[in-house]
Design an enzyme around this catalytic site. Structure first.
Site, mmCIF file in Angstrom:
data_model
loop_
_atom_site.group_PDB
_atom_site.id
_atom_site.type_symbol
_atom_site.label_atom_id
_atom_site.label_comp_id
_atom_site.label_asym_id
_atom_site.label_seq_id
_atom_site.Cartn_x
_atom_site.Cartn_y
_atom_site.Cartn_z
ATOM 1 N N ASP A 197 0.479 -2.019 9.511
ATOM 2 C CA ASP A 197 1.409 -1.117 8.822
ATOM 3 C C ASP A 197 0.730 -0.552 7.593
ATOM 4 O OD1 ASP A 197 2.873 -2.194 6.055
ATOM 5 O OD2 ASP A 197 1.915 -3.774 7.224
ATOM 6 N N ASP B 212 9.473 -6.357 5.108
ATOM 7 C CA ASP B 212 8.575 -7.243 4.369
ATOM 8 C C ASP B 212 9.344 -7.916 3.237
ATOM 9 O OD1 ASP B 212 8.682 -5.492 2.213
ATOM 10 O OD2 ASP B 212 6.783 -4.540 2.674
ATOM 11 N N SER B 213 8.768 -8.953 2.690
ATOM 12 C CA SER B 213 9.511 -9.812 1.760
ATOM 13 C C SER B 213 9.735 -9.171 0.403
ATOM 14 C CB SER B 213 8.748 -11.122 1.561
ATOM 15 O OG SER B 213 7.538 -10.884 0.867
ATOM 16 N N GLY B 214 8.877 -8.234 0.027
ATOM 17 C CA GLY B 214 8.935 -7.670 -1.315
ATOM 18 C C GLY B 214 8.010 -8.377 -2.285
ATOM 19 N N GLY B 215 7.374 -9.465 -1.838
ATOM 20 C CA GLY B 215 6.501 -10.226 -2.719
ATOM 21 C C GLY B 215 5.324 -9.414 -3.229
#
Length: 368
Positions: free
Chosen positions: A266, A80-83
């Site tokens: 997830d 995932d992007s971490g956003g």
């Protein structure tokens, strides 16, 4: 549901859909190794860019051969992007970071330096880590945020997605990855405002991605699933394109979203529940022809309860996981009571197998 594909082709094999991807946040599913996870029927994992760029750090990941070699996992990995994590950090303490049109700058408590996540950096990191499914940086919101904040989030998410796509294509050409191309997913934001969800989805579809995710926390402030927004987002994304219900992991919510047409899920919930002694059990043997995901089809087993002290039965009827085929509920109660770390592993294996069995049942239902 015949319009939905039952497989997602990735460069590390075809992922059967629907699929539950356990959170392997720091490159590991806590308390279990890659062999345990694979034996439980799991086919893909989610790892977290925000956390991995801090620990063990990007240079260490690359020195160890990338996420697959480092973790011993040979199946698909989504990063995932971490956003969402950066948003959560800044929302809780604005002094720890700031968000602008350029990207996100943050410094978690105890960190010796600042970290930066731009759309370009987000893509560069995920490709350097060896991810098979790359997720665009998005501006995450909570459903209770104001319409002004939701509109700003959608505007920024669309712009960031376009920059991510441009950088993704540039990196593929530079790295000559045409024959082993990862997939690129974008995230649909808009909070609880249907007009904004539509605007975001239509703009992202015009840019063009391999798959999409439902963005923002999927529950309201009372903990209920945002069924209206989830259903609308599935309607907005054409049925042949995969849609990931990000953060959805409660068994009932997975089943509900799968019925809407979501194919990927997830969450850290099943493995966290396992470590805390909350185990999942089907109401009856799910392998029998008469079993249905209806009424009260599953329940929790709180293994610390005294009723399990001398129980000789497994956790869940008909469960074929390593834990249930080797150990009784009474033994697991004992391990939990004495604080034995083996309990964490055995409980995690069971809840993972429950989730993979659930997606097997949902997949069978799609084909009927």
């Amino acid at each position: 549901m015949s319009a939905h594909s039952d497989e997602l082709p990735t460069r590390r094999g075809r992922l059967p859909l629907p699929a539950f991807l356990p959170d392997a946040t720091f490159g590991t599913v806590r308390a279990a190794d890659a062999g345990d996870v694979r034996a439980a029927g799991v086919r893909a994992l989610v790892m977290n860019t925000f956390h991995l760029m801090q620990k063990p750090g990007s240079s260490t990941i690359q020195a160890l051969g990338g996420l697959h070699a480092m973790s011993g996992w040979d199946g698909p990995i989504m990063t995932d992007s971490g956003g969402f994590q950066a948003y959560s950090l800044i929302r809780q303490n604005p002094k720890q970071g700031r968000l602008s049109d350029q990207g996100i700058v943050f410094q978690p408590e105890g960190a010796g330096r600042k970290f930066q996540l731009t759309p370009e950096k987000c893509i560069q990191l995920q490709l350097a880590y060896g991810a098979d499914i790359v997720v665009c940086l998005d501006d995450c919101t909570h459903v209770d945020d104001s319409p002004v904040e939701q509109r700003a989030s959608v505007r920024r998410t669309i712009r960031w997605a376009a920059r991510c796509k441009q950088e993704f294509e540039r990196q593929l050409a530079m790295r000559r990855m045409d024959n082993e191309r990862p997939l690129l997913f974008a995230v649909v934001q808009g909070g609880g405002i249907a007009e904004l969800r539509r605007e975001c989805a239509e703009a992202l579809l015009e840019i063009g991605f391999d798959g999409y995710g439902y963005g923002g926390w999927p529950l309201d402030s009372a903990g209920n699933l945002l069924t209206d927004m989830l259903a609308l987002t599935r309607e907005l994304i054409p049925a042949h394109l995969p849609l990931h219900a990000l953060g959805v992991g409660h068994p009932e919510y997975v089943a509900a979203c799968a019925r809407m047409g979501y194919q990927m899920f997830d969450s850290a919930l099943p493995t966290r529940d396992a470590r805390n002694g909350r185990l999942y059990a089907f109401a009856a043997d799910p392998h029998t022809p008469e079993f249905r995901l209806a009424d009260r089809w599953f329940h929790y087993v709180y293994i610390q309860d005294d009723r399990y002290i001398k129980s000789t039965v497994p956790i869940s009827p008909g469960c074929d996981c390593y834990t249930c085929t080797h150990y009784s509920s009474g033994y697991l109660h004992h391990l939990h009571a004495i604080g034995e770390t083996l309990f964490y592993r055995l409980a995690t294996i069971h809840n993972l197998r429950f989730m993979s069995t659930l997606t097997d049942l949902l997949r069978a239902g799609w084909k009927q």
